[in-house]
Write an enzyme that holds these catalytic residues in place. Structure first.
Site, PDB file in Angstrom:
ATOM      1  N   SER A 228       0.807  -0.790  -0.496  1.00 31.81           N
ATOM      2  CA  SER A 228       0.183  -0.077  -0.180  1.00 31.81           C
ATOM      3  C   SER A 228       0.847   1.466   0.320  1.00 31.81           C
ATOM      4  O   SER A 228       2.062   1.082   0.530  1.00 31.81           O
ATOM      5  CB  SER A 228      -0.625  -0.250   1.155  1.00 31.81           C
ATOM      6  OG  SER A 228      -0.168   0.741   2.504  1.00 31.81           O
ATOM      7  N   ASP A 229       0.216   2.260  -0.155  1.00 30.73           N
ATOM      8  CA  ASP A 229       1.293   3.762  -0.589  1.00 30.73           C
ATOM      9  C   ASP A 229       1.342   3.916   1.735  1.00 30.73           C
ATOM     10  O   ASP A 229       0.045   2.902   1.869  1.00 30.73           O
ATOM     11  CB  ASP A 229       0.634   4.756  -0.868  1.00 30.73           C
ATOM     12  CG  ASP A 229       1.622   6.099  -1.495  1.00 30.73           C
ATOM     13  OD1 ASP A 229       2.677   6.068  -0.547  1.00 30.73           O
ATOM     14  OD2 ASP A 229       1.137   7.170  -2.395  1.00 30.73           O
ATOM     15  N   TRP A 230       1.855   4.688   2.142  1.00 28.17           N
ATOM     16  CA  TRP A 230       2.078   4.339   3.571  1.00 28.17           C
ATOM     17  C   TRP A 230       0.537   5.128   3.556  1.00 28.17           C
ATOM     18  O   TRP A 230       0.850   6.470   3.437  1.00 28.17           O
ATOM     19  CB  TRP A 230       2.857   5.825   3.883  1.00 28.17           C
ATOM     20  CG  TRP A 230       4.228   4.945   3.903  1.00 28.17           C
ATOM     21  CD1 TRP A 230       5.505   4.619   5.659  1.00 28.17           C
ATOM     22  CD2 TRP A 230       5.175   4.136   2.937  1.00 28.17           C
ATOM     23  NE1 TRP A 230       6.200   4.202   5.138  1.00 28.17           N
ATOM     24  CE2 TRP A 230       5.759   3.583   3.966  1.00 28.17           C
ATOM     25  CE3 TRP A 230       5.219   3.520   1.955  1.00 28.17           C
ATOM     26  CZ2 TRP A 230       6.698   2.220   3.087  1.00 28.17           C
ATOM     27  CZ3 TRP A 230       5.747   1.906   1.703  1.00 28.17           C
ATOM     28  CH2 TRP A 230       6.074   1.356   2.026  1.00 28.17           C
ATOM     29  N   GLY A 231       0.120   4.787   4.338  1.00 28.89           N
ATOM     30  CA  GLY A 231      -1.514   5.572   5.098  1.00 28.89           C
ATOM     31  C   GLY A 231      -2.551   5.091   4.319  1.00 28.89           C
ATOM     32  O   GLY A 231      -3.107   6.138   3.969  1.00 28.89           O
ATOM     33  N   GLY A 232      -1.960   4.880   2.799  1.00 28.54           N
ATOM     34  CA  GLY A 232      -3.391   4.613   1.780  1.00 28.54           C
ATOM     35  C   GLY A 232      -4.222   3.416   2.118  1.00 28.54           C
ATOM     36  O   GLY A 232      -5.025   2.969   0.899  1.00 28.54           O
TER      37      GLY A 232
END
Ligand code: BGC
Length: 760
Positions: A228-232
């Site tokens: 995932s993207d960071w915090g996505g």
């Protein structure tokens, strides 16, 4: 289940394994044979941070590493070998710090010049982005460090990037936005793919079964790690079902969510195992540390920057005569603008600047600052004018210092007013003016009639100052070409009208009219760039497997030319003209060489949105070889028998999507939930929360990266970044709903995941 180590892990441990560890690393279970791995940004250099000073916005410092040109500049080299070598050098540095996966390359399309993160992307064109992205991956992975190609997919604006829905028809999506990822996956085999923050056609990318399971894994055969993207992440259980293996950064409360879902049957253990196994496989490729030569890389960063600069105008003043006296004007001559802001920010090893380098080569009569960020100090302009009068020639450094940044978009393509005023005052002096532009993308150049030469230096990394000086002096022949056109009028670019219509969605109504494929006029078009020498094109031969032609350096200097192959599709394919090949060719003055550009699997294909398939349209294709998208030198038609007589056009009348779902009380006040974007709490039921949100957003209103990101970050991501466990995350939401005491007590319950159930 093929990996024995998987059988040794409990459900709880597998949930931990797929939920990340620290900010950059995964969790290891050393006794059970599963090692942790370390990731780092990417893409222009390495950004290794201490775990307790980690962030995804480039706020805290990182170890010194070589800053290479940003992707937007690197792409202007049109040079696959160079991109491969730059990525290899970044890989060597990553390996020296024990980084297993580098979060790069970034291959999103520059749909519109206003996107704040365009500097991190290669091009407006899918073929160039894909080809260079694949070379980057090959170069990087040749060092043993894994590549993580990002941000999959249709992540083309920063406004509301964490919640926005990109609504794109099938034809446009496949032809333009997915192709670079497809090329990277199929041609270079990256170890990982990072899903984008945004939604795609209604579903968050990280939970998008059609995107991950059907297209990435099903159609393209990708069997690596999806991160995932960071915090996505929005719904971890849905993400696992869709095939998104690893959540980053480490998220404590996700562990509880996963275990609960397995226990109550919403998630099968087999679904969890699928992701866990891919994480284990990725951790097996752990890097062995090896020292590298940072000094050598610093020298190579200069060479890269030399290949990336694009000469936009030259009335003959360049290369600069050694006998001339020079005035250097503009703050960026001493304080270089050489990289963008946000997660790609690198802490340089050896920064060069134009002023120091020019001083070594020329008799410099002086330096004038000329402008200051946000100040229109007239005296700075008067001093610059006075200095210009005392020299034979002026080097004027202009650009954008803060608007090439993650988290926010540009409002227009203009340089700041104070710089425009400076340029026109200095030009009025009547001395020859060479203007150097440092920025990550297209800008308006209303002043180019007044300057004698215009060099687009881009965001060219730590070696940029030296590289620009070498070009100005003629030591190096400029050979860069624009990987993104400079529009004559941004409002004529088709996507501008709906670029930022809502933080919650963007409808890609322009379809395939992206960049040079559209109808807008370009002042400096895609593929354009001047040289100190000249090139002749002749003798085009079209064969079954490609084209070949003769290139001659007809000028008086040695130099390289980026030659481009465009294919004009038959009317029935509804594709217009498309880049389908390119080469960077170095020739000595007077030298000729036959250049071959082969066709590949992407040359003649067309995506039929109605069929949902790639096809080859039967008809006449025109093969065009040129030095830019608007300067075709050789052309020849060829008939191709395909498998369909025509494809349907992109369906550009997409409906606007539904509004983002917010939970509200009877009075319309927002109830906080994990999915609530932070700034929506300005309408919270709780007065203190309303005041807090206002104050917090006000605090960062001048910081585009943090301020922009904060607006639409969900409470879930915020709780994840705060490393909250399940109970703390609940407390966080309670507090945002005005139950301050209860919330505060829960938030004090520091500890591991706290799943609230018996550990399995
Ligand atoms: C960016 C990614 C980056 C990650 C880690 C995110 O905000 O979108 O590109 O790799 O942070 O820094």
């Amino acid at each position: 289940m093929s990996d024995k180590r998987l059988t040794n892990l409990t459900v709880y441990e597998k949930a931990q394994l797929v939920s990340g560890g620290g900010f950059w690393s995964t969790r290891g279970f050393e006794k059970k044979g599963v090692k942790p791995i370390k990731t780092s940004d990417g893409p222009a250099g390495l950004r290794v941070q201490a775990e307790n000073r980690s962030d995804s916005m480039g706020l805290n410092s990182s170890v010194p590493a070589t800053v290479f040109p940003a992707h937007s500049s690197l792409a202007c080299s049109f040079d696959k070998r160079l991109v491969n070598a730059a990525a290899r050098a970044i890989g060597e540095e990553a390996r020296s710090f024990g980084v297993d996966i580098l979060l790069a390359p970034a291959v999103n399309i520059k749909r519109n010049p206003l996107c704040g993160r365009n500097f991190e992307y290669f091009s407006e064109d899918e073929y160039l982005s894909g080809a260079l992205g694949a070379e980057y991956i090959k170069g990087l992975q040749s060092t043993g460090v894994g590549a993580c190609v990002k941000h999959f997919a249709a992540n083309n604006k920063e406004y509301g990037r964490t919640v926005s829905d990109s609504v794109v028809d099938g034809r446009t999506l496949n032809e333009i936005y997915l192709t670079p990822f497809e090329t990277c996956v199929k041609e270079a085999g990256p170890r990982a793919v990072m899903t984008a923050y945004n939604r795609l056609n209604g579903t968050f990318c990280n939970e998008n079964t059609a995107l991950i399971r059907d297209i990435l894994r099903g159609q393209w055969g990708f069997d690596g790690l999806v991160i995932s993207d960071w915090g996505g992440t929005h719904d971890r259980v849905a993400a696992i079902k869709a095939g998104a293996d690893l959540e980053m950064p480490g998220c404590k409360f996700s562990v509880g969510e996963i275990v609960a879902a397995v226990e109550d049957g919403r998630l099968t253990e087999a679904e969890l195992d699928e992701c866990a196994e891919r994480v284990i496989r990725a951790t097996d490729l752990k890097i062995t540390r090896k020292e590298c030569d940072f000094g050598e890389h610093a020298a190579f960063a200069v060479e890269c920057a030399e290949n990336c600069a694009v000469l936009l105008k030259n009335d003959g003043v360049l290369p600069l005569d050694k006998s001339k006296t020079v005035a250097v004007i503009g703050e960026y001559a001493k304080k270089p603008v050489y990289q963008g802001g946000g997660s790609s920010h690198v802490n340089y090893t050896d920064l060069t600047n134009i002023y120091d380098c020019v001083k070594r080569e020329y008799r410099v009569v002086g330096y004038a600052r000329g402008y200051r960020k946000k100040s229109t100090a007239k005296r700075l302009i008067s001093r610059a004018v006075k200095l210009a009068k005392s020299a034979d020639v002026v080097i004027l450094c202009a650009g954008l210092s803060a608007s090439d940044a993650e988290g926010s978009d540009r409002k227009n393509l203009s340089l700041p007013e104070n710089q425009l005023a400076l340029i026109s005052a200095v030009c009025a002096v009547g001395k020859p003016v060479v203007c150097v532009l440092s920025c990550g993308g297209a800008v308006d150049c209303p002043f180019d009639g007044g300057v004698n030469a215009l060099l687009f230096a881009g965001l060219n990394g730590q070696g940029g100052g030296k590289a620009v000086c070498n070009i100005l002096s003629g030591k190096v022949n400029p050979s860069g070409k624009l990987a993104e056109g400079f529009p004559a009028d941004i409002n004529a670019v088709e996507s501008t009208a709906n670029f930022n219509e809502s933080p919650y969605y963007t409808v890609y109504r322009e379809g395939m009219n992206v960049g040079y494929k559209g109808n807008a006029e370009y002042k400096y078009p895609f593929g354009y760039g001047l040289s100190y020498t000249s090139f002749g094109y002749s003798d085009l031969c079209v064969m079954d497997n490609g084209v070949s032609f003769v290139l001659t350096n007809t000028g008086g200097r040695d130099g390289a030319e980026a030659v481009q192959l465009y294919i004009i599709y038959p009317e029935e394919a509804r594709s217009g003209m498309r880049l389908k090949g390119f080469e960077k060719v170095f020739l000595r003055s007077g030298e000729s060489r036959r250049v071959d550009i082969p066709f590949d699997g992407y040359s003649f294909r067309s995506y039929d949105g109605a069929l949902g398939k790639w096809r080859v349209v039967t008809g006449e294709y025109e093969l065009c070889v040129g030095s830019s998208s608007r300067d075709i030198q050789l052309r020849q038609k060829t008939f191709k028998t395909g498998d369909i007589s025509g494809v349907t056009a992109a369906k550009t009348e997409n409906p606007a999507p539904a509004e983002y779902a917010l939970s509200r009380d009877k009075r319309g006040r927002v109830k906080a939930e994990l999915s609530t974007p932070f700034s929506e709490l300005h309408a919270s039921r709780a007065l203190l929360v309303r005041l807090f949100v206002k104050a917090a957003l006000g605090l960062f209103k001048n910081n585009p990266t943090v301020g922009g990101t904060m607006h639409y970050i969900t409470l879930r991501s915020a709780a994840q970044f705060a490393r909250f466990n399940t109970v703390q995350a609940q407390g966080f939401i309670d507090a945002f709903n005005g139950r301050y005491l209860r919330g505060a007590v829960k938030m004090l319950m520091i500890g591991p995941e706290k799943i609230g159930r018996k550990k399995k």
